[in-house]
Design a protein around this motif. Structure first.
Motif, PDB file in Angstrom:
ATOM      1  N   ASP A  70       0.874  -1.174   0.000  1.00  0.00           N
ATOM      2  CA  ASP A  70       0.000   0.000   0.000  1.00  0.00           C
ATOM      3  C   ASP A  70       0.908   1.219   0.000  1.00  0.00           C
ATOM      4  OD1 ASP A  70      -1.637   2.167   0.590  1.00  0.00           O
ATOM      5  OD2 ASP A  70      -2.570   1.242   2.346  1.00  0.00           O
ATOM      6  N   ARG A  71       0.974   1.895  -1.135  1.00  0.00           N
ATOM      7  CA  ARG A  71       1.862   3.048  -1.261  1.00  0.00           C
ATOM      8  C   ARG A  71       1.212   4.319  -0.740  1.00  0.00           C
ATOM      9  NH1 ARG A  71       6.656   1.834  -3.354  1.00  0.00           N
ATOM     10  NH2 ARG A  71       7.049   4.044  -3.620  1.00  0.00           N
ATOM     11  N   ASP A  72      -0.050   4.240  -0.295  1.00  0.00           N
ATOM     12  CA  ASP A  72      -0.754   5.408   0.244  1.00  0.00           C
ATOM     13  C   ASP A  72      -0.806   5.386   1.768  1.00  0.00           C
ATOM     14  OD1 ASP A  72      -1.403   6.404  -2.356  1.00  0.00           O
ATOM     15  OD2 ASP A  72      -2.976   4.894  -2.479  1.00  0.00           O
TER      16      ASP A  72
ATOM     17  N   PRO B 170       5.897   2.535   2.347  1.00  0.00           N
ATOM     18  CA  PRO B 170       4.779   1.683   1.934  1.00  0.00           C
ATOM     19  C   PRO B 170       4.533   0.566   2.952  1.00  0.00           C
ATOM     20  CG  PRO B 170       6.283   2.036   0.109  1.00  0.00           C
ATOM     21  CD  PRO B 170       6.960   2.586   1.336  1.00  0.00           C
TER      22      PRO B 170
ATOM     23  N   ASP C 140     -10.721   7.224   4.938  1.00  0.00           N
ATOM     24  CA  ASP C 140      -9.626   7.687   4.077  1.00  0.00           C
ATOM     25  C   ASP C 140     -10.087   7.588   2.628  1.00  0.00           C
ATOM     26  OD1 ASP C 140      -7.551   8.383   5.751  1.00  0.00           O
ATOM     27  OD2 ASP C 140      -6.147   6.912   4.935  1.00  0.00           O
ATOM     28  N   ASP C 141      -9.464   8.349   1.761  1.00  0.00           N
ATOM     29  CA  ASP C 141      -9.666   8.137   0.336  1.00  0.00           C
ATOM     30  C   ASP C 141      -9.202   6.719   0.016  1.00  0.00           C
ATOM     31  OD1 ASP C 141     -10.631  10.687  -0.157  1.00  0.00           O
ATOM     32  OD2 ASP C 141      -8.647  11.502  -0.653  1.00  0.00           O
TER      33      ASP C 141
ATOM     34  N   HIS D 103      -7.174   3.639  -0.917  1.00  0.00           N
ATOM     35  CA  HIS D 103      -5.741   3.366  -1.008  1.00  0.00           C
ATOM     36  C   HIS D 103      -5.493   2.486  -2.224  1.00  0.00           C
ATOM     37  CE1 HIS D 103      -4.178   4.327   3.276  1.00  0.00           C
ATOM     38  NE2 HIS D 103      -5.218   5.104   2.988  1.00  0.00           N
ATOM     39  N   ARG D 104      -4.279   2.595  -2.770  1.00  0.00           N
ATOM     40  CA  ARG D 104      -3.882   1.779  -3.919  1.00  0.00           C
ATOM     41  C   ARG D 104      -2.968   0.661  -3.443  1.00  0.00           C
ATOM     42  NH1 ARG D 104      -0.746   5.925  -7.038  1.00  0.00           N
ATOM     43  NH2 ARG D 104      -0.322   6.484  -4.886  1.00  0.00           N
TER      44      ARG D 104
ATOM     45  N   THR E 257      -7.742  -1.130  -5.587  1.00  0.00           N
ATOM     46  CA  THR E 257      -8.001  -0.050  -4.631  1.00  0.00           C
ATOM     47  C   THR E 257      -8.930  -0.558  -3.533  1.00  0.00           C
ATOM     48  OG1 THR E 257      -9.915   0.818  -5.822  1.00  0.00           O
ATOM     49  CG2 THR E 257      -7.742   1.703  -6.435  1.00  0.00           C
TER      50      THR E 257
END
Length: 150
Positions: free
Chosen positions: A50-52, A57, A103-104, A106-107, A147
């Motif tokens: 998860d880079r977000d 990460p 949260d928005d 995550h990718r 996502t």
């Protein structure tokens, strides 16, 4: 550098991961398929991060030593021949998405690497350790992104 083709029967690239793959929804690893592995590859490495999640990460799945001829992994399984390493939750194997509430999305980057010799990693490797080692050994790679939000 050559490209590995990755796909999944459970989600398309840049689509939302189904709930059953999340930490709260069953924590089952998704099925993955791959092709176009270079003939000189001796093994594959699967890295899901998860880079977000912040500056570093978050590691969701790291498997090394996957059979180069495997072609994929079934839902809820460890890739053939693979060694599952501890994830960011502290358990070996898949650790499903669990971003903070509201949260928005995550990718989650699913990356497969073909290498020509085993990786030498510390006991509890983090994504930067894996990336640094792979830079020296990578023959080819492929990726797809899922996502997830709660």
């Amino acid at each position: 550098m050559a490209g590995i083709l990755m796909r999944s029967q459970a989600f398309n690239d840049h689509d939302r991961l189904p709930d059953r793959f999340s930490r709260d929804g069953g924590n089952v690893s998704p099925p993955l398929e791959w092709s176009d592995i270079p003939a000189e590859a001796t093994e594959l490495v699967l890295l899901v991060e998860d880079r977000d999640a912040g500056r570093t990460p978050f590691l969701h799945w790291l498997v090394t030593g996957i059979e180069a001829t495997s072609g994929g992994v079934s839902e809820g399984e460890n890739p053939p021949g693979g060694r599952a390493w501890p994830n960011g939750f502290g358990t070996a194997g898949w650790g499903g998405p669990h971003p903070p509430m509201d949260d928005d999305p995550h990718r989650y980057f699913f990356r497969l690497y073909a290498v020509n010799r085993p990786l030498e990693l510390p006991g509890a490797p983090q994504p930067p350790d894996v990336h640094a080692t792979l830079r020296k050994l990578e023959l080819a790679s492929g990726n797809m992104v899922g996502t997830f939000a709660r």
